[in-house]
Design a protein around this motif. Structure first.
Motif, PDB file in Angstrom:
ATOM      1  N   GLU A  35       0.771  -1.208   0.103  1.00  0.00           N
ATOM      2  CA  GLU A  35      -0.083  -0.084   0.104  1.00  0.00           C
ATOM      3  C   GLU A  35       0.738   1.163   0.024  1.00  0.00           C
ATOM      4  O   GLU A  35       0.554   2.265  -0.718  1.00  0.00           O
ATOM      5  N   LEU A  55      -4.550   1.426  -1.579  1.00  0.00           N
ATOM      6  CA  LEU A  55      -5.090   0.139  -1.039  1.00  0.00           C
ATOM      7  C   LEU A  55      -4.058  -0.977  -1.014  1.00  0.00           C
ATOM      8  O   LEU A  55      -3.371  -1.134  -2.085  1.00  0.00           O
ATOM      9  N   GLU A  67     -10.781  -7.285   2.231  1.00  0.00           N
ATOM     10  CA  GLU A  67     -10.684  -6.303   3.104  1.00  0.00           C
ATOM     11  C   GLU A  67     -10.194  -4.930   2.327  1.00  0.00           C
ATOM     12  O   GLU A  67     -10.675  -3.831   2.377  1.00  0.00           O
ATOM     13  N   ALA A  68      -9.501  -5.072   1.377  1.00  0.00           N
ATOM     14  CA  ALA A  68      -9.111  -3.915   0.290  1.00  0.00           C
ATOM     15  C   ALA A  68     -10.359  -3.385  -0.336  1.00  0.00           C
ATOM     16  O   ALA A  68     -10.596  -2.103  -0.466  1.00  0.00           O
ATOM     17  N   ASN A  71     -12.343  -1.560   2.214  1.00  0.00           N
ATOM     18  CA  ASN A  71     -11.813  -0.248   2.333  1.00  0.00           C
ATOM     19  C   ASN A  71     -12.296   0.868   1.413  1.00  0.00           C
ATOM     20  O   ASN A  71     -12.533   1.856   1.604  1.00  0.00           O
ATOM     21  N   CYS A  72     -12.074   0.214   0.187  1.00  0.00           N
ATOM     22  CA  CYS A  72     -12.292   1.191  -0.871  1.00  0.00           C
ATOM     23  C   CYS A  72     -13.733   1.737  -1.048  1.00  0.00           C
ATOM     24  O   CYS A  72     -14.225   2.789  -1.186  1.00  0.00           O
ATOM     25  N   GLU A  74     -15.801   1.555   1.420  1.00  0.00           N
ATOM     26  CA  GLU A  74     -16.116   2.646   2.535  1.00  0.00           C
ATOM     27  C   GLU A  74     -15.709   3.821   2.260  1.00  0.00           C
ATOM     28  O   GLU A  74     -16.476   4.806   2.221  1.00  0.00           O
ATOM     29  N   ALA A  75     -14.490   4.240   1.575  1.00  0.00           N
ATOM     30  CA  ALA A  75     -13.875   5.518   1.423  1.00  0.00           C
ATOM     31  C   ALA A  75     -14.455   6.216  -0.015  1.00  0.00           C
ATOM     32  O   ALA A  75     -14.689   7.290   0.212  1.00  0.00           O
TER      33      ALA A  75
END
Length: 247
Positions: A35, A55, A67-68, A71-72, A74-75
């Motif tokens: 990352e 990520l 997980e990545a 995270n993407c 969510e952002a």
């Protein structure tokens, strides 16, 4: 704003595609094995007024990819554009390829493409729209001496593209493949320049366009395949190779 994930995006073709999609107005998840290596690309995108997040994931490991992607999401929101670019290459003569080496190449190049695609697919189905661009290789179309593992793995990516195009088309999702040829400015190309079977000068002299490719050449095709203008195109190999392979 649509959201894209580009794998192997810390440098080379992946970085060029991430920057181009951001310039097109997409929010971009810049994904790479490390990352921290994505920071410069994210900073460049943001400096140009774009939206991006870094990520990290080994794409052959589903838990890391999941997980990545979370995270993407969510952002930046649901992921409806995916560029499967991350890959490893190899220049080992066939009779010296070990089981471990063969499995590693296929784990990244084939299983990784499969895993990332599966993990973002629910967002595309929910949206009734999606774009998947798989980056393969012109070596998958021609074969390459000393590259049986790499070339055959990229051939699998082309076949996967064709199958997914037929399966996902009814859901508004197009799936296409770009097999690059003779692209300089990538980590793979620069690290392995001394291993090229054909000298660079000879290669250029025999290329119909008389030049080698650059990552931005691939990014341009990738950008087009993500647009509405290409909505009737799926299951295709869009060769960006300066005429090295013609069909």
């Amino acid at each position: 704003m649509k959201t894209a994930i580009v794998t192997g995006a810390a440098a080379g073709i992946g970085a060029a595609c991430a920057k181009r999609l951001a310039a097109d107005g997409l929010a971009v998840g810049v994904l790479d094995l490390d990352e921290a290596r994505c920071a410069a690309i994210v900073d460049a995108i943001r400096a140009d007024g774009g939206t991006a997040v870094a990520l990290g994931a080994d794409i052959s490991k589903r838990a890391q990819v999941r997980e990545a992607v979370a995270n993407c999401r969510e952002a930046l929101g649901p992921v409806t554009v995916l560029v499967n670019n991350a890959a490893v290459t190899d220049f080992t003569p066939f009779d010296e390829v070990t089981d471990e080496l063969w499995d590693h190449v296929y784990a990244v190049n084939v299983r990784g493409t499969f895993v990332v695609t599966q993990e973002v697919l629910p967002d595309m189905r929910a949206a009734g729209w999606g774009r998947i661009i798989n980056i393969s290789s012109s070596g998958a179309q021609t074969g390459n001496p000393g590259m049986a593992a790499y070339s055959s793995s990229k051939g699998a990516v082309i076949t996967l593209t064709r199958s997914l195009a037929q399966e996902l088309g009814p859901f508004g999702i197009t799936v296409n493949n770009i097999p690059p040829g003779s692209i300089m400015g990538t980590i793979m190309a620069e690290e392995n320049r001394s291993r090229f079977v054909i000298p660079v000068d000879t290669l250029i002299a025999n290329m119909p366009v008389r030049r080698l490719g650059e990552p931005d050449d691939i990014a341009g095709a990738c950008s087009w395949l993500c647009q509405e203008a290409s909505s009737y195109i799926t299951g295709q190999s869009i060769g960006v190779n300066g005429g090295r392979v013609v069909s």
